[in-house]
Design a protein around this motif. Structure first.
Motif, PDB file in Angstrom:
ATOM      1  N   ASP A   1     120.805 -66.306  -0.409  1.00 28.27           N
ATOM      2  CA  ASP A   1     121.560 -66.067  -1.593  1.00 28.27           C
ATOM      3  C   ASP A   1     121.015 -66.972  -2.863  1.00 28.27           C
ATOM      4  N   ASN A   2     121.298 -66.415  -4.131  1.00 31.08           N
ATOM      5  CA  ASN A   2     120.819 -66.983  -5.331  1.00 31.08           C
ATOM      6  C   ASN A   2     119.263 -67.185  -5.406  1.00 31.08           C
ATOM      7  N   THR A   3     118.420 -66.221  -4.937  1.00 26.39           N
ATOM      8  CA  THR A   3     117.139 -65.755  -5.141  1.00 26.39           C
ATOM      9  C   THR A   3     117.129 -64.649  -6.036  1.00 26.39           C
ATOM     10  N   PRO A   4     116.145 -64.483  -6.646  1.00 26.33           N
ATOM     11  CA  PRO A   4     115.646 -63.499  -7.633  1.00 26.33           C
ATOM     12  C   PRO A   4     115.846 -62.031  -7.261  1.00 26.33           C
ATOM     13  N   GLY A   5     115.331 -61.377  -6.037  1.00 25.97           N
ATOM     14  CA  GLY A   5     115.562 -60.316  -5.732  1.00 25.97           C
ATOM     15  C   GLY A   5     117.021 -60.079  -5.076  1.00 25.97           C
ATOM     16  N   CYS A   6     117.386 -61.005  -4.378  1.00 22.26           N
ATOM     17  CA  CYS A   6     118.978 -60.593  -3.895  1.00 22.26           C
ATOM     18  C   CYS A   6     119.887 -60.846  -4.926  1.00 22.26           C
ATOM     19  N   THR A   7     119.774 -61.615  -5.988  1.00 22.90           N
ATOM     20  CA  THR A   7     120.584 -61.727  -7.065  1.00 22.90           C
ATOM     21  C   THR A   7     120.583 -60.457  -7.893  1.00 22.90           C
ATOM     22  N   THR A   8     119.468 -59.867  -8.029  1.00 30.29           N
ATOM     23  CA  THR A   8     119.341 -58.382  -8.580  1.00 30.29           C
ATOM     24  C   THR A   8     119.856 -57.503  -7.865  1.00 30.29           C
ATOM     25  N   GLU A   9     119.712 -57.481  -6.569  1.00 26.51           N
ATOM     26  CA  GLU A   9     120.569 -56.392  -5.538  1.00 26.51           C
ATOM     27  C   GLU A   9     122.099 -56.637  -5.777  1.00 26.51           C
ATOM     28  N   GLY A  10     122.339 -57.759  -5.676  1.00 25.89           N
ATOM     29  CA  GLY A  10     123.880 -58.052  -5.847  1.00 25.89           C
ATOM     30  C   GLY A  10     124.447 -57.670  -6.916  1.00 25.89           C
TER      31      GLY A  10
ATOM     32  N   PHE B   1     117.839 -47.921   6.201  1.00 30.12           N
ATOM     33  CA  PHE B   1     116.776 -47.872   5.130  1.00 30.12           C
ATOM     34  C   PHE B   1     116.117 -49.321   5.210  1.00 30.12           C
ATOM     35  N   ARG B   2     114.803 -49.460   5.346  1.00 31.75           N
ATOM     36  CA  ARG B   2     114.120 -50.815   5.723  1.00 31.75           C
ATOM     37  C   ARG B   2     113.024 -50.936   4.548  1.00 31.75           C
ATOM     38  N   LYS B   3     112.696 -52.203   4.558  1.00 29.22           N
ATOM     39  CA  LYS B   3     111.412 -52.602   3.892  1.00 29.22           C
ATOM     40  C   LYS B   3     111.925 -52.137   2.194  1.00 29.22           C
ATOM     41  N   ILE B   4     113.093 -52.903   1.840  1.00 31.46           N
ATOM     42  CA  ILE B   4     113.523 -52.317   0.435  1.00 31.46           C
ATOM     43  C   ILE B   4     113.046 -53.082  -0.580  1.00 31.46           C
ATOM     44  N   LYS B   5     112.886 -52.429  -1.852  1.00 27.28           N
ATOM     45  CA  LYS B   5     112.569 -53.117  -2.936  1.00 27.28           C
ATOM     46  C   LYS B   5     114.031 -53.458  -3.654  1.00 27.28           C
ATOM     47  N   ALA B   6     114.268 -54.400  -4.039  1.00 29.33           N
ATOM     48  CA  ALA B   6     115.688 -54.948  -4.581  1.00 29.33           C
ATOM     49  C   ALA B   6     116.054 -54.104  -5.826  1.00 29.33           C
ATOM     50  N   ALA B   7     115.329 -54.158  -6.921  1.00 32.16           N
ATOM     51  CA  ALA B   7     115.767 -53.357  -7.989  1.00 32.16           C
ATOM     52  C   ALA B   7     115.705 -51.858  -7.830  1.00 32.16           C
ATOM     53  N   GLY B   8     117.009 -51.450  -8.264  1.00 30.53           N
ATOM     54  CA  GLY B   8     117.058 -49.966  -8.209  1.00 30.53           C
ATOM     55  C   GLY B   8     117.592 -49.486  -6.755  1.00 30.53           C
ATOM     56  N   HIS B   9     117.737 -50.255  -5.995  1.00 31.10           N
ATOM     57  CA  HIS B   9     118.247 -50.025  -4.520  1.00 31.10           C
ATOM     58  C   HIS B   9     119.542 -49.661  -4.409  1.00 31.10           C
TER      59      HIS B   9
ATOM     60  N   GLY C   1     101.818 -67.715   2.231  1.00 28.92           N
ATOM     61  CA  GLY C   1     100.804 -67.681   2.998  1.00 28.92           C
ATOM     62  C   GLY C   1     101.124 -68.524   4.713  1.00 28.92           C
ATOM     63  N   LYS C   2     102.452 -68.878   4.896  1.00 32.57           N
ATOM     64  CA  LYS C   2     103.058 -69.205   5.985  1.00 32.57           C
ATOM     65  C   LYS C   2     103.772 -68.269   6.628  1.00 32.57           C
ATOM     66  N   MET C   3     103.750 -67.804   8.020  1.00 32.59           N
ATOM     67  CA  MET C   3     104.450 -66.989   8.696  1.00 32.59           C
ATOM     68  C   MET C   3     105.693 -67.380   9.153  1.00 32.59           C
ATOM     69  N   VAL C   4     106.692 -66.988   8.769  1.00 31.50           N
ATOM     70  CA  VAL C   4     108.061 -67.230   9.098  1.00 31.50           C
ATOM     71  C   VAL C   4     109.017 -65.939   9.437  1.00 31.50           C
ATOM     72  N   MET C   5     110.015 -66.373  10.356  1.00 27.24           N
ATOM     73  CA  MET C   5     110.904 -65.481  10.862  1.00 27.24           C
ATOM     74  C   MET C   5     112.183 -65.404   9.804  1.00 27.24           C
ATOM     75  N   GLY C   6     112.412 -64.057   9.158  1.00 32.90           N
ATOM     76  CA  GLY C   6     113.288 -64.270   8.132  1.00 32.90           C
ATOM     77  C   GLY C   6     113.810 -62.647   8.062  1.00 32.90           C
ATOM     78  N   ILE C   7     114.982 -62.427   7.322  1.00 36.50           N
ATOM     79  CA  ILE C   7     115.685 -60.994   7.204  1.00 36.50           C
ATOM     80  C   ILE C   7     114.760 -60.107   6.195  1.00 36.50           C
ATOM     81  N   GLU C   8     114.526 -59.004   6.814  1.00 38.64           N
ATOM     82  CA  GLU C   8     113.902 -58.054   6.268  1.00 38.64           C
ATOM     83  C   GLU C   8     115.064 -57.210   5.375  1.00 38.64           C
ATOM     84  N   ARG C   9     114.633 -57.077   3.980  1.00 39.83           N
ATOM     85  CA  ARG C   9     115.697 -56.740   3.158  1.00 39.83           C
ATOM     86  C   ARG C   9     115.798 -54.926   3.826  1.00 39.83           C
ATOM     87  N   SER C  10     117.204 -54.830   4.053  1.00 38.81           N
ATOM     88  CA  SER C  10     117.360 -53.636   4.768  1.00 38.81           C
ATOM     89  C   SER C  10     118.864 -53.057   4.471  1.00 38.81           C
TER      90      SER C  10
END
Length: 156
Positions: free
Chosen positions: A42-51, A137-145, A114-123
């Motif tokens: 929530d409230n991160t740039p890509g996720c906000t654009t997508e929402g 649909f996987r590995k999505i770019k937020a803008a235009g999705h 630079g740090k490997m973490v487990m997270g949600i792949e935009r899908s």
């Protein structure tokens, strides 16, 4: 909920907490298409654009008998702030236990600064009126999705 979803197959029913204060139950949406978009935070740039883009196109999705839901590992409290800040007209689902994320296999290793973490792949996943997975649909770019997903729903 060990099995993963598969294209063309019925999606196992699941229940998850929703930002509307009720429990989302996939079975309740039989007869409608369901678009589930998984996003990292929530409230991160890509996720906000997508929402915002899904929110703007929501009336067009509704005309196509399609309900839109965003889903992340954020808490309902976080979702409420996100919805209020951007006046979203659709519900966000909270998967803090990652059960639905695992069902749709969206938890992936990601490189964060630079740090490997487990997270949600935009899908995004589209489920048809009979509960079958008809879009993945996987590995999505937020803008235009959201516009791309509207075209995908129209094509069904």
């Amino acid at each position: 909920m060990a099995a993963k979803v598969q294209m063309g197959k019925k999606v196992p029913n699941f229940k998850i907490e929703s930002s509307n204060g009720e429990t989302f139950n996939l079975a309740d949406y039989k007869g409608k298409k369901v678009l589930l978009y998984f996003y990292p935070k929530d409230n991160t740039p890509g996720c906000t654009t997508e929402g915002i883009e899904f929110n703007e196109l929501l009336p067009k999705f509704k005309k196509l008998n399609t309900e839109v839901f965003g889903i992340s590992r954020d808490s309902l409290k976080s979702h409420d702030k996100f919805i209020c800040k951007y006046d979203f007209k659709f519900h966000l689902l909270s998967d803090e236990e990652e059960e639905v994320c695992k069902l749709f296999d969206v938890i992936k290793e990601k490189n964060m600064y630079g740090k490997m973490v487990m997270g949600i792949e935009r899908s995004t996943f589209i489920i048809d009126e009979d509960g079958k997975l008809v879009g993945e649909f996987r590995k999505i770019k937020a803008a235009g999705h959201a516009a791309e997903m509207l075209e995908a729903v129209k094509a069904l």
